[in-house]
Design an enzyme around this catalytic site. Structure first.
Site, mmCIF file in Angstrom:
data_model
loop_
_atom_site.group_PDB
_atom_site.id
_atom_site.type_symbol
_atom_site.label_atom_id
_atom_site.label_comp_id
_atom_site.label_asym_id
_atom_site.label_seq_id
_atom_site.Cartn_x
_atom_site.Cartn_y
_atom_site.Cartn_z
ATOM 1 N N LYS A 1 -11.616 8.599 1.450
ATOM 2 C CA LYS A 1 -10.293 8.951 0.419
ATOM 3 C C LYS A 1 -10.158 8.213 -1.171
ATOM 4 O O LYS A 1 -9.559 7.268 -1.073
ATOM 5 C CB LYS A 1 -9.102 8.911 1.302
ATOM 6 C CG LYS A 1 -8.093 9.635 1.011
ATOM 7 C CD LYS A 1 -7.009 9.840 1.838
ATOM 8 C CE LYS A 1 -5.682 10.175 1.742
ATOM 9 N NZ LYS A 1 -4.569 9.595 2.580
ATOM 10 N N GLU B 1 0.704 -0.924 0.261
ATOM 11 C CA GLU B 1 -0.321 -0.163 0.152
ATOM 12 C C GLU B 1 0.648 1.382 -0.151
ATOM 13 O O GLU B 1 0.485 2.344 0.267
ATOM 14 C CB GLU B 1 -0.903 -0.049 1.152
ATOM 15 C CG GLU B 1 -1.897 -1.433 1.006
ATOM 16 C CD GLU B 1 -2.316 -1.439 2.498
ATOM 17 O OE1 GLU B 1 -2.957 -1.704 2.851
ATOM 18 O OE2 GLU B 1 -2.480 -0.310 3.566
ATOM 19 N N HIS C 1 -5.495 4.720 -3.421
ATOM 20 C CA HIS C 1 -3.826 5.435 -3.514
ATOM 21 C C HIS C 1 -3.909 4.147 -4.919
ATOM 22 O O HIS C 1 -3.878 3.060 -4.956
ATOM 23 C CB HIS C 1 -3.101 5.498 -2.876
ATOM 24 C CG HIS C 1 -3.367 6.626 -1.332
ATOM 25 N ND1 HIS C 1 -3.723 6.135 -0.664
ATOM 26 C CD2 HIS C 1 -3.110 7.324 -0.783
ATOM 27 C CE1 HIS C 1 -3.707 7.244 0.252
ATOM 28 N NE2 HIS C 1 -3.293 7.762 -0.253
#
Length: 257
Positions: A175, A91, A148
């Site tokens: 997010k 990640e 992300h």
């Protein structure tokens, strides 16, 4: 006036998703002394929130050490809302860490009640997300579910789907942070943000276009619906972060009307 979240999140006296976009400063430190020195320095800058990127802490695998550092950090920052983030290498984490150890660390941080918000990635399996969401909810801790992409900016509909997925999986805040390869990619991110806020999401959201090309999203993302932006403290946690004073000055021009 910018559009507000239908379901703002309140942490102490801080409202996420309210009339004003907020500034968060990350802490990235290798040891306890560095962590507390950064915290003391950042406190004087008065950010709205603080994030501890715990995966940058060399003692992260030793849970008692990590909790002691967390407790000391809370003593320094007082009532500032604290986001706890611990990522594994897959990640973008800063050091090797097994999923099992990471889960124990996050659950221990939640149980300590020294944090206010925990941030985990959507790429984790359902069992992991369910466990962290349940633990957070039972201790009054808010949950950010993140996506992300450090290599590119996906299509607008993909970004929107990730934000909706976070809401569907029980996030308090959704997010997405992506890497632009040109200004069109920044517009893609901002377009998805506006659509999410106006059409798809009830919860607060955070959207970021990283690196130099995406700098405008950090300053002006709140106009499109993003509720938190990240500024540089003493160490960066993502490409494109700028010092809080410069960010605050730019935002004051955009949001003063």
């Amino acid at each position: 006036m910018r559009s507000q979240s239908k379901k703002p999140v309140k942490v102490g006296n801080t409202v996420i998703g309210g009339p004003d976009p907020l500034i968060c400063v990350p802490l990235v430190a290798a040891d306890k002394k560095e962590l507390l020195d950064q915290a003391a320095s950042i406190k004087s800058l008065s950010p709205d929130l603080v994030e501890w990127r715990a995966d940058g802490y060399k003692g992260i695998g030793e849970i008692p050490d990590c909790l002691a550092a967390l407790d000391a950090l809370r003593s320094v920052i007082g009532g500032m809302p604290l986001i706890f983030t611990c990522r594994i290498e897959a990640e973008g984490g800063m050091q090797p860490l097994s999923q099992a150890t990471r889960r124990c660390i996050i659950e221990a941080a939640i149980q300590s009640k020294a944090i206010d918000i925990v941030d985990i990635e959507l790429i984790n399996d359902d069992e992991f997300i369910d466990a962290i969401r349940s633990a957070a909810g039972s201790h009054g801790i808010k949950l950010i579910l993140s996506y992300h992409d450090f290599t590119k900016t996906p299509r607008e509909d993909f970004i929107l789907d990730k934000l909706k997925q976070a809401q569907r999986l029980g996030a308090d805040i959704a997010k997405v942070a992506v890497m632009p390869k040109g200004v069109q990619d920044v517009l893609t991110l901002l377009g998805a943000t506006l659509k999410a806020r106006s059409e798809a999401l009830d919860i607060p959201l955070i959207t970021i276009s990283m690196a130099q090309e995406g700098l405008v999203s950090r300053m002006a993302g709140g106009l499109f619906g993003s509720d938190i932006t990240f500024a540089l403290g003493q160490a960066s946690s993502a490409p494109g972060q700028i010092p809080i004073d410069a960010l605050r000055q730019a935002m004051s021009l955009l949001y003063s009307a």
